[in-house]
Design an enzyme around this catalytic site. Structure first.
Site, PDB file in Angstrom:
ATOM      1  N   ASP A 273       0.881  -1.160   0.000  1.00  0.00           N
ATOM      2  CA  ASP A 273       0.000   0.000   0.000  1.00  0.00           C
ATOM      3  C   ASP A 273       0.924   1.217   0.000  1.00  0.00           C
ATOM      4  O   ASP A 273       1.590   1.500   1.000  1.00  0.00           O
ATOM      5  CB  ASP A 273      -0.889   0.009   1.246  1.00  0.00           C
ATOM      6  CG  ASP A 273      -1.870   1.191   1.267  1.00  0.00           C
ATOM      7  OD1 ASP A 273      -1.630   2.170   0.538  1.00  0.00           O
ATOM      8  OD2 ASP A 273      -2.845   1.138   2.026  1.00  0.00           O
ATOM      9  N   HIS A 274       0.987   1.936  -1.116  1.00  0.00           N
ATOM     10  CA  HIS A 274       2.003   2.980  -1.268  1.00  0.00           C
ATOM     11  C   HIS A 274       1.856   4.101  -0.241  1.00  0.00           C
ATOM     12  O   HIS A 274       2.818   4.822   0.044  1.00  0.00           O
ATOM     13  CB  HIS A 274       1.992   3.549  -2.689  1.00  0.00           C
ATOM     14  CG  HIS A 274       0.786   4.378  -3.017  1.00  0.00           C
ATOM     15  ND1 HIS A 274      -0.383   3.841  -3.491  1.00  0.00           N
ATOM     16  CD2 HIS A 274       0.575   5.708  -2.918  1.00  0.00           C
ATOM     17  CE1 HIS A 274      -1.264   4.795  -3.691  1.00  0.00           C
ATOM     18  NE2 HIS A 274      -0.711   5.946  -3.349  1.00  0.00           N
TER      19      HIS A 274
ATOM     20  N   HIS B  84      -6.029   2.361   2.272  1.00  0.00           N
ATOM     21  CA  HIS B  84      -5.311   3.557   2.716  1.00  0.00           C
ATOM     22  C   HIS B  84      -5.832   4.080   4.051  1.00  0.00           C
ATOM     23  O   HIS B  84      -5.069   4.307   4.996  1.00  0.00           O
ATOM     24  CB  HIS B  84      -5.443   4.676   1.679  1.00  0.00           C
ATOM     25  CG  HIS B  84      -4.886   4.350   0.341  1.00  0.00           C
ATOM     26  ND1 HIS B  84      -3.887   3.426   0.142  1.00  0.00           N
ATOM     27  CD2 HIS B  84      -5.179   4.839  -0.892  1.00  0.00           C
ATOM     28  CE1 HIS B  84      -3.601   3.364  -1.143  1.00  0.00           C
ATOM     29  NE2 HIS B  84      -4.370   4.205  -1.789  1.00  0.00           N
TER      30      HIS B  84
END
Length: 525
Positions: free
Chosen positions: A196-197, A259
């Site tokens: 998950d960036h 996120h």
């Protein structure tokens, strides 16, 4: 989804402040001809190469259905990384490409030949990372094929095999559970790096530092002092050329399930006993388990979903979602979500948590705002303190990463007038000249060195889906309301009512975050 509780191969405690040198490795990218590889993965690798982080024994093997030669692939990589320096360009000369179906024996026969050649010629030492940058529906297929063709096990005790899995990890709880069964049939949990960036962003990581390295903040992070918490993930862009994907996802799956839940867990969790990867993730899971899971009926009352229609962004007219490319004319996909959540534990019980995310909002901003209670007795009269607002601690995750603290101060002059000001910390200004890695750089590097701290564990995925599934169920029923909002606004009026029903209001980041780094700044009225 029982996680492997063994010691991770490398923990965050072992990581120096700057990115350390990665070991030799062959990075196999499934979906190498796709948009994600071109926009995110290859540019991140180019920056890592030019920083000197990649080992001389590093190479990339691209796998995709596109009918390319090695030269076509190298040209594609070069076009995606126009700013790449000499170190990167030298590495790309050895890159290989395999064209074929993701489960066909010929594809994996060629892949194994290239891997053996990489060990022999490029010095990759038997280390492999498989990066699943394909459409999510083939994640399990690729994992199964890797096992079937003997690509999932290390060659010897000195080498490693890992797999990086992009989001979304499932479409709902049952599909996530099924995908986990498929992944665990081929790989141990310690080999699986769910990416998950957002977790690679400096401000997200700095949540840990601010809370657990500063004596002045942690004592007030609880229901006694905190009045409410708001999480905003706003984008001014629409779906661009991803209408087909977005039709299958929507804002809840695309942003909230991953996120938002990850950011909330880091913001609200208890202190871990160490910086070991699993100790941090243990506390994140505990927090996720404390988030109240509503029934589908309750979910209707605690959520608002909406879709943007025509409007203006920065004075430019833009079309509505249903007029976007590859979007159905009668689409019921939400581009905006607002939720009211509760965390049922001793620290946060009774503190409302508001979440909103949307496309075609007035500005691009991601923030966590922790608003504290008003003082129990205000010494100053209303006229004197009319511009005073509650103390608020704001974590800006993007675009200008930093932290702000709003508090009251006297305005200079003869009259006694108090208004809110902001003390601002900006990463760019405080660490001018420092080469901070972006999200993909950091996470790809961490996968190479085996540090799982910023990746998502199996039980985290499961619990996040348990939290959002009731909303999906409620919205799937006939008659479920899909509100509208004009592009360029902060969402539908019903979202305002969701917050106002508890006597609050949404923050306006356009106004509240006009701050000057490092100085006390009066907030605009």
């Amino acid at each position: 989804m029982s996680p492997d509780r063994g010691v991770t191969e490398k923990t965050s405690r072992d990581r120096p402040a700057a990115l350390s040198k990665a070991p030799p490795v062959a990075l196999v990218i499934f979906g190498a001809s796709g948009d994600l590889s071109a926009r995110k993965i290859f540019p991140a690798l180019a920056r890592l190469a030019d920083r000197g982080v990649l080992d001389d024994g590093f190479t990339v093997i691209g796998v995709a259905r596109t009918d390319w030669s090695d030269e076509d692939f190298r040209s594609h990589v070069s076009n995606a990384t126009p700013g790449g320096g000499p170190k990167w360009r030298a590495l790309t000369e050895r890159f290989k490409y395999v064209s074929g179906e993701y489960d066909h024996p010929d594809t994996f026969g060629q892949l194994k030949d290239h891997l053996d050649e990489a060990d022999r010629i490029d010095g990759t030492a038997g280390n492999r990372i498989y990066y699943l940058a394909t459409i999510p529906s083939v994640f399990g297929l690729v994992a199964g094929a890797l096992k079937e063709h003997g690509c999932n096990e290390a060659k010897d005790e000195d080498s490693f095999v890992r797999v990086v899995v992009e989001k979304p990890y499932g479409r709902d709880l049952p599909s996530a559970l099924e995908l986990d069964v498929q992944m665990h049939a081929a790989f141990d949990e310690r080999q699986i790096f769910r990416i998950d960036h957002y977790m690679g962003k400096e401000t997200v990581q700095n949540l840990l530092a601010l809370r657990f390295a500063n004596a002045i903040f942690e004592p007030v992070f609880n229901r006694r002092y905190v009045d409410q918490i708001q999480v905003t993930v706003a984008e001014s862009l629409g779906v661009e050329h991803r209408g087909g994907f977005y039709e299958t996802a929507g804002a809840l799956r695309d942003i909230v399930q991953n996120h938002v839940m990850q950011v909330l867990a880091l913001t609200l969790m208890e202190s871990p006993t160490s910086t070991d990867a699993d100790r941090i993730r243990d506390e994140k899971v505990k927090l996720l388990h404390a988030i109240d899971i509503p029934s589908p009926d309750e979910a209707v009352d605690k959520s608002v979903r909406a879709q943007y229609v025509t409007g203006e962004i920065d004075g430019v007219a833009v079309v509505g979602y249903r007029q976007e490319e590859d979007v159905a004319a009668d689409s019921q996909t939400e581009t905006y979500v607002a939720l009211r959540l509760r965390v049922e534990n001793w620290r946060w019980s009774g503190v409302p948590i508001y979440v909103r995310t949307g496309k075609r909002l007035p500005a691009r901003v991601t923030e966590v705002a922790v608003t504290f209670h008003q003082v129990p007795f205000l010494l100053f009269d209303h006229q004197t303190s009319r511009d005073l607002r509650p103390n608020t601690l704001i974590f800006r995750i993007q675009p200008d990463e930093g932290i702000s603290l709003e508090f009251g101060a006297k305005v200079p002059g003869e009259k006694f007038h108090i208004r809110s000001v902001a003390m601002d910390f900006s990463y760019d200004k405080a660490f001018a000249g420092a080469e901070a890695a972006d999200g993909y750089e950091r996470l790809i590097h961490d996968a190479m060195v085996g540090d799982a701290t910023l990746f998502i564990r199996s039980d985290e995925v499961e619990q996040a889906w348990r939290i959002v599934d009731p909303y999906l169920t409620a919205w799937s029923e006939s008659g479920s309301t899909l509100h509208r909002y004009a592009a360029g606004t902060w969402g539908p009026a019903m979202a305002d009512l969701l917050v106002e029903s508890t006597g609050s209001h949404w923050r306006n980041p356009e106004i509240d975050l006009e701050l000057s780094g490092g100085r006390l700044t009066e907030l605009p009225q």
